[in-house]
Design a protein around this motif. Structure first.
Motif, PDB file in Angstrom:
ATOM      1  N   LYS A  10       7.797   8.367   6.776  1.00 31.75           N
ATOM      2  CA  LYS A  10       6.602   8.880   7.440  1.00 31.75           C
ATOM      3  C   LYS A  10       5.932   7.827   8.327  1.00 31.75           C
ATOM      4  O   LYS A  10       4.897   8.094   8.927  1.00 31.75           O
ATOM      5  CB  LYS A  10       5.582   9.354   6.405  1.00 31.75           C
ATOM      6  N   GLY A  11       6.485   6.619   8.375  1.00 33.22           N
ATOM      7  CA  GLY A  11       5.869   5.547   9.155  1.00 33.22           C
ATOM      8  C   GLY A  11       4.623   4.990   8.497  1.00 33.22           C
ATOM      9  O   GLY A  11       3.807   4.344   9.152  1.00 33.22           O
ATOM     10  N   LEU A  12       4.469   5.226   7.203  1.00 37.25           N
ATOM     11  CA  LEU A  12       3.250   4.809   6.504  1.00 37.25           C
ATOM     12  C   LEU A  12       3.083   3.289   6.450  1.00 37.25           C
ATOM     13  O   LEU A  12       1.985   2.775   6.670  1.00 37.25           O
ATOM     14  CB  LEU A  12       3.253   5.363   5.076  1.00 37.25           C
ATOM     15  N   ILE A  13       4.168   2.592   6.151  1.00 32.65           N
ATOM     16  CA  ILE A  13       4.080   1.143   6.030  1.00 32.65           C
ATOM     17  C   ILE A  13       3.778   0.525   7.393  1.00 32.65           C
ATOM     18  O   ILE A  13       2.917  -0.354   7.517  1.00 32.65           O
ATOM     19  CB  ILE A  13       5.388   0.566   5.426  1.00 32.65           C
ATOM     20  N   ALA A  14       4.455   0.994   8.424  1.00 32.38           N
ATOM     21  CA  ALA A  14       4.201   0.497   9.781  1.00 32.38           C
ATOM     22  C   ALA A  14       2.744   0.727  10.176  1.00 32.38           C
ATOM     23  O   ALA A  14       2.098  -0.161  10.749  1.00 32.38           O
ATOM     24  CB  ALA A  14       5.142   1.169  10.770  1.00 32.38           C
ATOM     25  N   ASP A  15       2.215   1.899   9.857  1.00 31.98           N
ATOM     26  CA  ASP A  15       0.821   2.197  10.171  1.00 31.98           C
ATOM     27  C   ASP A  15      -0.129   1.270   9.421  1.00 31.98           C
ATOM     28  O   ASP A  15      -1.136   0.825   9.972  1.00 31.98           O
ATOM     29  CB  ASP A  15       0.481   3.651   9.841  1.00 31.98           C
ATOM     30  N   ALA A  16       0.195   0.961   8.166  1.00 37.41           N
ATOM     31  CA  ALA A  16      -0.660   0.079   7.372  1.00 37.41           C
ATOM     32  C   ALA A  16      -0.781  -1.295   8.023  1.00 37.41           C
ATOM     33  O   ALA A  16      -1.859  -1.901   8.009  1.00 37.41           O
ATOM     34  CB  ALA A  16      -0.113  -0.054   5.954  1.00 37.41           C
ATOM     35  N   ARG A  18      -0.789  -1.886  11.085  1.00 39.60           N
ATOM     36  CA  ARG A  18      -1.587  -1.781  12.312  1.00 39.60           C
ATOM     37  C   ARG A  18      -3.083  -1.635  12.040  1.00 39.60           C
ATOM     38  O   ARG A  18      -3.885  -1.781  12.958  1.00 39.60           O
ATOM     39  CB  ARG A  18      -1.110  -0.583  13.135  1.00 39.60           C
ATOM     40  N   ILE A  19      -3.455  -1.322  10.804  1.00 41.12           N
ATOM     41  CA  ILE A  19      -4.858  -1.082  10.479  1.00 41.12           C
ATOM     42  C   ILE A  19      -5.563  -2.414  10.262  1.00 41.12           C
ATOM     43  O   ILE A  19      -5.257  -3.149   9.325  1.00 41.12           O
ATOM     44  CB  ILE A  19      -4.993  -0.192   9.229  1.00 41.12           C
ATOM     45  N   THR A  23      -7.521  -3.042   3.103  1.00 42.00           N
ATOM     46  CA  THR A  23      -7.682  -3.730   1.821  1.00 42.00           C
ATOM     47  C   THR A  23      -6.430  -3.588   0.966  1.00 42.00           C
ATOM     48  O   THR A  23      -5.576  -2.735   1.223  1.00 42.00           O
ATOM     49  CB  THR A  23      -8.875  -3.154   1.040  1.00 42.00           C
ATOM     50  N   SER A  24      -6.354  -4.406  -0.067  1.00 41.61           N
ATOM     51  CA  SER A  24      -5.225  -4.330  -1.000  1.00 41.61           C
ATOM     52  C   SER A  24      -5.165  -2.962  -1.672  1.00 41.61           C
ATOM     53  O   SER A  24      -4.084  -2.402  -1.864  1.00 41.61           O
ATOM     54  CB  SER A  24      -5.334  -5.415  -2.063  1.00 41.61           C
ATOM     55  N   ILE A  30      -1.195   3.484  -0.017  1.00 37.65           N
ATOM     56  CA  ILE A  30      -0.191   3.790   1.003  1.00 37.65           C
ATOM     57  C   ILE A  30       1.209   3.560   0.436  1.00 37.65           C
ATOM     58  O   ILE A  30       2.118   4.353   0.666  1.00 37.65           O
ATOM     59  CB  ILE A  30      -0.433   2.947   2.270  1.00 37.65           C
ATOM     60  N   PHE A  31       1.384   2.485  -0.333  1.00 37.12           N
ATOM     61  CA  PHE A  31       2.678   2.187  -0.952  1.00 37.12           C
ATOM     62  C   PHE A  31       3.100   3.326  -1.881  1.00 37.12           C
ATOM     63  O   PHE A  31       4.247   3.745  -1.873  1.00 37.12           O
ATOM     64  CB  PHE A  31       2.610   0.863  -1.713  1.00 37.12           C
ATOM     65  N   LEU A  32       2.162   3.832  -2.671  1.00 37.95           N
ATOM     66  CA  LEU A  32       2.479   4.941  -3.571  1.00 37.95           C
ATOM     67  C   LEU A  32       2.907   6.171  -2.774  1.00 37.95           C
ATOM     68  O   LEU A  32       3.900   6.821  -3.109  1.00 37.95           O
ATOM     69  CB  LEU A  32       1.284   5.273  -4.462  1.00 37.95           C
TER      70      LEU A  32
END
Length: 88
Positions: A10-16, A18-19, A23-24, A30-32
């Motif tokens: 879903k591109g979630l890690i890449a988006d994270a 960019r933010i 925060t952790s 997002i990792f979950l």
């Protein structure tokens, strides 16, 4: 990296990454979501290794979460069946 590849469906890690100011806790969430978007039975260790190579940002909170996830991930274990019911 495009959304929809096998490493980050879903591109979630890449988006994270960019933010700004993420925060952790947000990275863990997002990792979950990333882990839940993977196919059943997917081996996460090589996928996490690819993500860490793709995003070489050692001070980013997502990097810490990915490293933690890589340490916690292990081979899938079967639970249940006769062995779980019978005391040894």
């Amino acid at each position: 990296m495009k959304k929809g590849d096998a490493t980050d469906p879903k591109g979630l890690i890449a988006d994270a990454y960019r933010i700004e100011g993420i925060t952790s806790g947000e990275c863990r969430s997002i990792f979950l979501d990333w882990a839940l978007s993977l196919p059943v039975g997917a081996d996460t260790n090589p996928l996490i290794a690819k993500l860490l190579t793709r995003h070489p940002e050692p001070d980013h909170p997502m990097t810490a979460v990915l490293i933690e996830g890589q340490k916690a991930a292990g081979p899938a274990k079967r639970r249940g069946g006769r062995a779980a019911r019978v005391m040894q």
